[in-house]
Enzyme design. Structure first.
Site, mmCIF file in Angstrom:
data_model
loop_
_atom_site.group_PDB
_atom_site.id
_atom_site.type_symbol
_atom_site.label_atom_id
_atom_site.label_comp_id
_atom_site.label_asym_id
_atom_site.label_seq_id
_atom_site.Cartn_x
_atom_site.Cartn_y
_atom_site.Cartn_z
ATOM 1 C CD GLU A 160 -5.686 -9.019 3.087
ATOM 2 O OE1 GLU A 160 -5.851 -8.146 3.648
ATOM 3 O OE2 GLU A 160 -4.650 -8.918 1.797
ATOM 4 C CG ASP A 197 -8.364 -5.737 2.213
ATOM 5 O OD1 ASP A 197 -9.083 -4.846 1.483
ATOM 6 O OD2 ASP A 197 -7.228 -5.816 2.138
ATOM 7 C CG ASP A 227 18.319 -11.690 -3.343
ATOM 8 O OD1 ASP A 227 18.455 -12.751 -2.549
ATOM 9 O OD2 ASP A 227 18.198 -11.584 -4.515
ATOM 10 C CG HIS A 234 -1.733 -1.073 1.396
ATOM 11 N ND1 HIS A 234 -3.068 -1.009 -0.030
ATOM 12 C CD2 HIS A 234 -2.470 -2.094 1.810
ATOM 13 C CE1 HIS A 234 -3.946 -1.980 0.168
ATOM 14 N NE2 HIS A 234 -3.383 -2.601 1.461
ATOM 15 N NE ARG A 253 0.442 -5.346 3.555
ATOM 16 C CZ ARG A 253 -0.695 -5.121 3.958
ATOM 17 N NH1 ARG A 253 -1.636 -5.706 4.433
ATOM 18 N NH2 ARG A 253 -0.929 -3.764 4.323
HETATM 19 C C1 3PY Z 1 -6.303 -5.528 6.057
HETATM 20 O O1 3PY Z 1 -6.936 -5.298 7.199
HETATM 21 O O2 3PY Z 1 -7.013 -5.688 4.965
HETATM 22 C C2 3PY Z 1 -4.697 -5.673 5.988
HETATM 23 O O3 3PY Z 1 -4.160 -5.703 4.944
HETATM 24 C C3 3PY Z 1 -4.085 -5.247 7.229
HETATM 25 O O4 3PY Z 1 -3.094 -4.315 6.900
HETATM 26 MG MG MG Z 2 -5.560 -6.078 3.389
#
Ligand code: 3PY
Ligand code: MG
Length: 255
Positions: free
Chosen positions: A154, A180, A90, A55, A77
């Site tokens: 999620e 999400d 890496d 993000h 992430r």
């Molecule tokens: C969510 O809550 O969707 C996440 O990806 C947490 O950062």
């Molecule tokens: Mg998320």
């Protein structure tokens, strides 16, 4: 804050994967691409920092700087299963989080990208993680045992297939994305349906013998999830910590 003489959270962990087997890790997401933030979070006591390249506008050069500043605590992430996984590892990252995992096949691909042969197909390079080649033998001997492979569940699809995802060999942890998940279920965060879905993911993951993690709004929520056996507790984000503390201070100063 108060000034102290004992530095908190500064010992370099041998491996976050081994630390997770011992107990809960508390940390946060980092979206600000500056090493000062990483260092401040480490001094503040973060066990783990997940640098959010899903993000935030973070390029690989910045990620490498944040990993360097994080003294073994930085997990990345990535936006999706791609060469971003090996490139992030890496830099010396302690593990990878892949968002929106919805099938065992995706979890298998994630593990494959994180592990060196024979457990996976990650390519070998004389990068920072291997001390530019000087530490190659040691890195190759330890990486498969020490790097964290984390799948996020999620979505409704991920929830429905959580048992098969959690059963994937070599996957260390399922991380729940509550925001999400609520959106995908079409329900409000905190609703009975949302809470039940989170409970189901925790239960299925623990039953499969894997660790589970979750993004928490605050410390009270983190304590609640820790009591349910959740081991990776990422509380808030660096930006949210900054913004909420600033907002409270500004508001209180105007009273
Ligand atoms: C969510 O809550 O969707 C996440 O990806 C947490 O950062
Ligand atoms: Mg998320």
């Amino acid at each position: 804050m108060s000034y102290g003489s004992i530095p908190l959270g500064t010992a370099v962990p041998a491996s976050l994967r081994a630390a997770l087997d011992q107990g809960a890790l508390v940390g946060t997401f980092q979206l600000i691409g500056h090493t000062t933030v990483t260092e401040a979070l480490v001094y503040a006591g973060a066990d783990a920092i997940v640098v959010d390249a899903e993000h935030a506008a973070l390029d690989l050069t910045t990620i490498e700087q944040l990993v360097r500043a994080g003294s073994g605590r930085v997990i990345v992430r990535v936006p999706e299963i791609s060469s971003a996984i090996s490139r992030s590892l890496d830099t010396g990252a302690a593990g990878i989080v892949v968002p929106h995992v919805e099938s065992a096949a995706q979890a298998v691909a994630l593990v494959d990208a994180v592990r060196f042969p024979p457990l996976g197909s990650r390519g070998i390079g004389a990068a920072r993680a291997a001390q530019y080649g000087f530490g190659m033998a040691d890195y190759l001997a330890t990486a498969n045992d020490s790097l964290l492979a984390i799948a996020m569940v999620e979505t409704r699809e991920g929830l429905e297939r959580v048992d098969e995802i959690a059963a994937v060999d070599g996957l260390d942890l399922i991380f729940i994305g509550p925001t999400d998940l609520a959106a995908s279920l079409g329900t409000a965060a905190g609703s009975a349906e949302h809470r039940a879905a989170i409970g189901r993911i925790i239960e299925a993951t623990l039953a499969a013998g894997k660790h589970v993690g979750i993004h928490c709004a605050d410390a009270a929520q983190a304590a609640e999830y820790a009591a349910s056996g959740v081991r990776l507790l990422l509380v808030s984000t660096d930006v949210a910590f900054l913004a909420s503390t600033a907002n409270t201070s500004f508001t209180d100063s105007r009273r």
